[in-house]
Design a protein around this motif. Structure first.
Motif, PDB file in Angstrom:
ATOM      1  N   ASP A   1       0.873  -1.167   0.000  1.00  0.00           N
ATOM      2  CA  ASP A   1       0.000   0.000   0.000  1.00  0.00           C
ATOM      3  C   ASP A   1       0.914   1.222   0.000  1.00  0.00           C
ATOM      4  O   ASP A   1       1.790   1.308  -0.840  1.00  0.00           O
ATOM      5  N   ASP A   2       0.791   2.129   0.915  1.00  0.00           N
ATOM      6  CA  ASP A   2       1.708   3.285   0.918  1.00  0.00           C
ATOM      7  C   ASP A   2       2.644   3.277   2.124  1.00  0.00           C
ATOM      8  O   ASP A   2       3.196   4.300   2.499  1.00  0.00           O
ATOM      9  N   ILE A   3       2.855   2.109   2.709  1.00  0.00           N
ATOM     10  CA  ILE A   3       3.747   1.983   3.861  1.00  0.00           C
ATOM     11  C   ILE A   3       5.027   1.267   3.413  1.00  0.00           C
ATOM     12  O   ILE A   3       4.966   0.219   2.779  1.00  0.00           O
ATOM     13  N   THR A   4       6.162   1.859   3.763  1.00  0.00           N
ATOM     14  CA  THR A   4       7.461   1.277   3.442  1.00  0.00           C
ATOM     15  C   THR A   4       8.108   0.780   4.723  1.00  0.00           C
ATOM     16  O   THR A   4       8.032   1.442   5.761  1.00  0.00           O
ATOM     17  N   CYS A   5       8.758  -0.381   4.635  1.00  0.00           N
ATOM     18  CA  CYS A   5       9.487  -0.896   5.787  1.00  0.00           C
ATOM     19  C   CYS A   5      10.952  -1.078   5.426  1.00  0.00           C
ATOM     20  O   CYS A   5      11.293  -1.385   4.293  1.00  0.00           O
ATOM     21  N   THR A   6      11.791  -0.828   6.403  1.00  0.00           N
ATOM     22  CA  THR A   6      13.232  -1.031   6.269  1.00  0.00           C
ATOM     23  C   THR A   6      13.729  -1.650   7.566  1.00  0.00           C
ATOM     24  O   THR A   6      13.043  -1.618   8.587  1.00  0.00           O
ATOM     25  N   GLU A   7      14.923  -2.217   7.514  1.00  0.00           N
ATOM     26  CA  GLU A   7      15.521  -2.747   8.739  1.00  0.00           C
ATOM     27  C   GLU A   7      16.988  -2.362   8.774  1.00  0.00           C
ATOM     28  O   GLU A   7      17.607  -2.104   7.744  1.00  0.00           O
ATOM     29  N   SER A   8      17.533  -2.319   9.976  1.00  0.00           N
ATOM     30  CA  SER A   8      18.946  -2.002  10.131  1.00  0.00           C
ATOM     31  C   SER A   8      19.776  -3.177   9.619  1.00  0.00           C
ATOM     32  O   SER A   8      19.276  -4.297   9.495  1.00  0.00           O
ATOM     33  N   TYR A   9      21.020  -2.923   9.342  1.00  0.00           N
ATOM     34  CA  TYR A   9      21.889  -3.972   8.803  1.00  0.00           C
ATOM     35  C   TYR A   9      22.009  -5.169   9.743  1.00  0.00           C
ATOM     36  O   TYR A   9      22.202  -6.295   9.319  1.00  0.00           O
ATOM     37  N   ASP A  10      21.894  -4.935  11.055  1.00  0.00           N
ATOM     38  CA  ASP A  10      22.030  -6.023  12.019  1.00  0.00           C
ATOM     39  C   ASP A  10      20.687  -6.642  12.422  1.00  0.00           C
ATOM     40  O   ASP A  10      20.650  -7.618  13.161  1.00  0.00           O
ATOM     41  N   GLY A  11      19.588  -6.070  11.936  1.00  0.00           N
ATOM     42  CA  GLY A  11      18.267  -6.614  12.217  1.00  0.00           C
ATOM     43  C   GLY A  11      17.711  -6.270  13.587  1.00  0.00           C
ATOM     44  O   GLY A  11      16.647  -6.749  13.956  1.00  0.00           O
ATOM     45  N   TYR A  12      18.398  -5.418  14.328  1.00  0.00           N
ATOM     46  CA  TYR A  12      17.918  -5.081  15.672  1.00  0.00           C
ATOM     47  C   TYR A  12      16.891  -3.952  15.689  1.00  0.00           C
ATOM     48  O   TYR A  12      16.274  -3.695  16.712  1.00  0.00           O
ATOM     49  N   SER A  13      16.730  -3.261  14.582  1.00  0.00           N
ATOM     50  CA  SER A  13      15.706  -2.224  14.527  1.00  0.00           C
ATOM     51  C   SER A  13      15.057  -2.233  13.154  1.00  0.00           C
ATOM     52  O   SER A  13      15.680  -2.589  12.154  1.00  0.00           O
ATOM     53  N   VAL A  14      13.778  -1.885  13.133  1.00  0.00           N
ATOM     54  CA  VAL A  14      13.019  -1.795  11.899  1.00  0.00           C
ATOM     55  C   VAL A  14      12.303  -0.452  11.873  1.00  0.00           C
ATOM     56  O   VAL A  14      12.075   0.159  12.923  1.00  0.00           O
ATOM     57  N   SER A  15      11.963  -0.005  10.679  1.00  0.00           N
ATOM     58  CA  SER A  15      11.248   1.256  10.522  1.00  0.00           C
ATOM     59  C   SER A  15      10.068   1.056   9.590  1.00  0.00           C
ATOM     60  O   SER A  15      10.146   0.283   8.633  1.00  0.00           O
TER      61      SER A  15
END
Length: 103
Positions: free
Chosen positions: A31-45
Motif C-alpha cells: 500500500d503506501d507503507i514502506t518498511c526497512t531494517e537495520s543492517y544487524d536486524g535489531y531495529s526496523v522502521s
C-alpha cells in the motif's frame, strides 16, 4: 498517546510488508507503507512519508513526523504543534491497523 502503541501490531505490520510488499530502493512497500531494517536486524522502521516509527531492540519505539521541531513551524503554538503531530501519528497507526486487517 504515550505508551498506548501496541508494539506487536507494529511488528506484525512490518512482517506483512516485508513478506507481501514490493521491493523499493531501501526496503519493501505495501500500500503506501514502506518498511526497512537495520543492517544487524535489531531495529526496523515503518513509514508513509509523513510519519515514521522506529522499533528498536527490547520493543522500544520512536515516532518521527515531517515537522519535528516546533521552532521551525511558523504561526503555530506549541500546543497546536503537538496536537498536529499526534493527529498525524494516529492517522499513521490507523493505516497500519487497516493493513494488518486487510492482509
Amino acid at each position: 498517546m504515550k505508551n498506548s502503541v501496541d508494539v506487536r501490531a507494529l511488528l506484525t505490520a512490518y512482517e506483512k510488508i516485508k513478506t507481501l510488499g514490493t521491493p523499493v530502493e531501501n526496503g519493501k512497500q505495501l500500500d503506501d507503507i514502506t518498511c526497512t531494517e537495520s543492517y544487524d536486524g535489531y531495529s526496523v522502521s515503518l513509514s508513509d512519508g509523513v510519519v515514521s516509527v522506529d522499533v528498536n531492540f527490547h520493543n522500544t519505539y520512536h515516532f518521527h513526523t515531517l515537522n519535528e521541531d516546533p521552532d521551525t513551524v511558523i504561526n503555530q503554538t506549541t500546543a497546536d504543534f503537538h496536537h498536529n503531530n499526534e493527529t498525524q501519528i494516529q492517522a499513521f497507526l490507523n493505516k497500519l491497523h487497516d493493513l494488518n486487517t486487510r492482509y
